[in-house]
Design a protein around this motif. Structure first.
Motif, PDB file in Angstrom:
ATOM      1  N   UNK A 193      81.186  37.662  51.260  1.00  0.00           N
ATOM      2  CA  UNK A 193      80.010  37.857  52.101  1.00  0.00           C
ATOM      3  C   UNK A 193      79.262  39.038  51.497  1.00  0.00           C
ATOM      4  N   UNK A 194      78.365  38.742  50.554  1.00  0.00           N
ATOM      5  CA  UNK A 194      77.685  39.782  49.780  1.00  0.00           C
ATOM      6  C   UNK A 194      76.673  40.548  50.620  1.00  0.00           C
ATOM      7  N   UNK A 195      76.697  41.853  50.435  1.00  0.00           N
ATOM      8  CA  UNK A 195      75.684  42.754  50.964  1.00  0.00           C
ATOM      9  C   UNK A 195      75.582  43.902  49.984  1.00  0.00           C
TER      10      UNK A 195
ATOM     11  N   UNK B 275      83.071  48.010  48.162  1.00  0.00           N
ATOM     12  CA  UNK B 275      81.869  48.835  48.323  1.00  0.00           C
ATOM     13  C   UNK B 275      80.894  48.600  47.178  1.00  0.00           C
ATOM     14  N   UNK B 276      79.620  48.594  47.507  1.00  0.00           N
ATOM     15  CA  UNK B 276      78.512  48.509  46.544  1.00  0.00           C
ATOM     16  C   UNK B 276      78.740  47.469  45.444  1.00  0.00           C
ATOM     17  N   UNK B 277      78.893  46.210  45.820  1.00  0.00           N
ATOM     18  CA  UNK B 277      79.208  45.162  44.848  1.00  0.00           C
ATOM     19  C   UNK B 277      78.097  44.893  43.842  1.00  0.00           C
ATOM     20  N   UNK B 278      76.877  45.310  44.150  1.00  0.00           N
ATOM     21  CA  UNK B 278      75.768  45.071  43.240  1.00  0.00           C
ATOM     22  C   UNK B 278      75.747  46.000  42.037  1.00  0.00           C
ATOM     23  N   UNK B 279      76.549  47.057  42.095  1.00  0.00           N
ATOM     24  CA  UNK B 279      76.621  47.973  40.959  1.00  0.00           C
ATOM     25  C   UNK B 279      77.530  47.378  39.893  1.00  0.00           C
TER      26      UNK B 279
ATOM     27  N   UNK C 261      70.846  36.021  42.870  1.00  0.00           N
ATOM     28  CA  UNK C 261      70.868  36.767  41.606  1.00  0.00           C
ATOM     29  C   UNK C 261      72.250  37.380  41.363  1.00  0.00           C
ATOM     30  N   UNK C 262      72.838  37.954  42.408  1.00  0.00           N
ATOM     31  CA  UNK C 262      74.160  38.564  42.283  1.00  0.00           C
ATOM     32  C   UNK C 262      75.212  37.507  41.946  1.00  0.00           C
ATOM     33  N   UNK C 263      75.120  36.353  42.590  1.00  0.00           N
ATOM     34  CA  UNK C 263      76.080  35.273  42.324  1.00  0.00           C
ATOM     35  C   UNK C 263      75.981  34.811  40.872  1.00  0.00           C
ATOM     36  N   UNK C 264      74.791  34.806  40.310  1.00  0.00           N
ATOM     37  CA  UNK C 264      74.637  34.432  38.896  1.00  0.00           C
ATOM     38  C   UNK C 264      75.294  35.478  37.995  1.00  0.00           C
ATOM     39  N   UNK C 265      75.136  36.743  38.323  1.00  0.00           N
ATOM     40  CA  UNK C 265      75.798  37.803  37.551  1.00  0.00           C
ATOM     41  C   UNK C 265      77.305  37.673  37.663  1.00  0.00           C
TER      42      UNK C 265
END
Length: 133
Positions: A7-9, A32-36, A76-80
């Motif tokens: 559950x991305x945030x 924590x901070x999964x986008x980094x 976008x995050x899922x593609x990364x």
């Protein structure tokens, strides 16, 4: 095969893991901070450590089914993530209402984000669990 649901945030990524039979979904510690860069590496490491065969990422669509800014960020995050964990398949799955359902849970041992991931995974397993055998 184990399935990892996310559950991305941008602040936290809730995580849930299925049992090997694809029957049960259990919330596990969030990331924590999964986008980094560091957060993405942690998610990829989790998938490998738990030997998952598939990753399901919750897609936060609007109630109308349309994309929002959060939907686009999640895509976008899922593609990364997909590039980082290949060859593990990564799929997006409609997560509308999972956070509301998770908020009603009396479980205080795991984060609401991970409980939402478990609700997402339960729903996904109900539809696709038989394909795992």
């Amino acid at each position: 095969m184990r399935v990892l649901a996310l559950d991305y945030g941008s602040a936290r990524c809730g995580c849930a893991l299925s049992d090997p039979t694809g029957t049960l979904a259990t919330p596990i510690e969030h990331i924590e901070r999964p986008g980094t860069r560091k957060g993405l590496v942690r998610v990829a490491d989790l998938a490998r450590e738990r030997e998952v065969g598939r990753i399901v990422v919750g897609l936060p669509l609007r109630l109308s089914g349309e994309d929002s800014d959060q939907t686009r960020e999640t895509r976008e995050w899922a593609e990364r993530l997909k590039a980082r964990v290949a060859p593990i398949p990564v799929e997006l799955y409609d997560e509308r209402f999972t956070t509301r359902i998770a908020a009603r849970s009396s479980d205080t041992k795991t984060s609401e984000d991970s409980r939402a991931a478990a609700v997402l995974l339960d729903d996904w397993l109900a539809l696709h669990g038989s394909e795992l055998a």
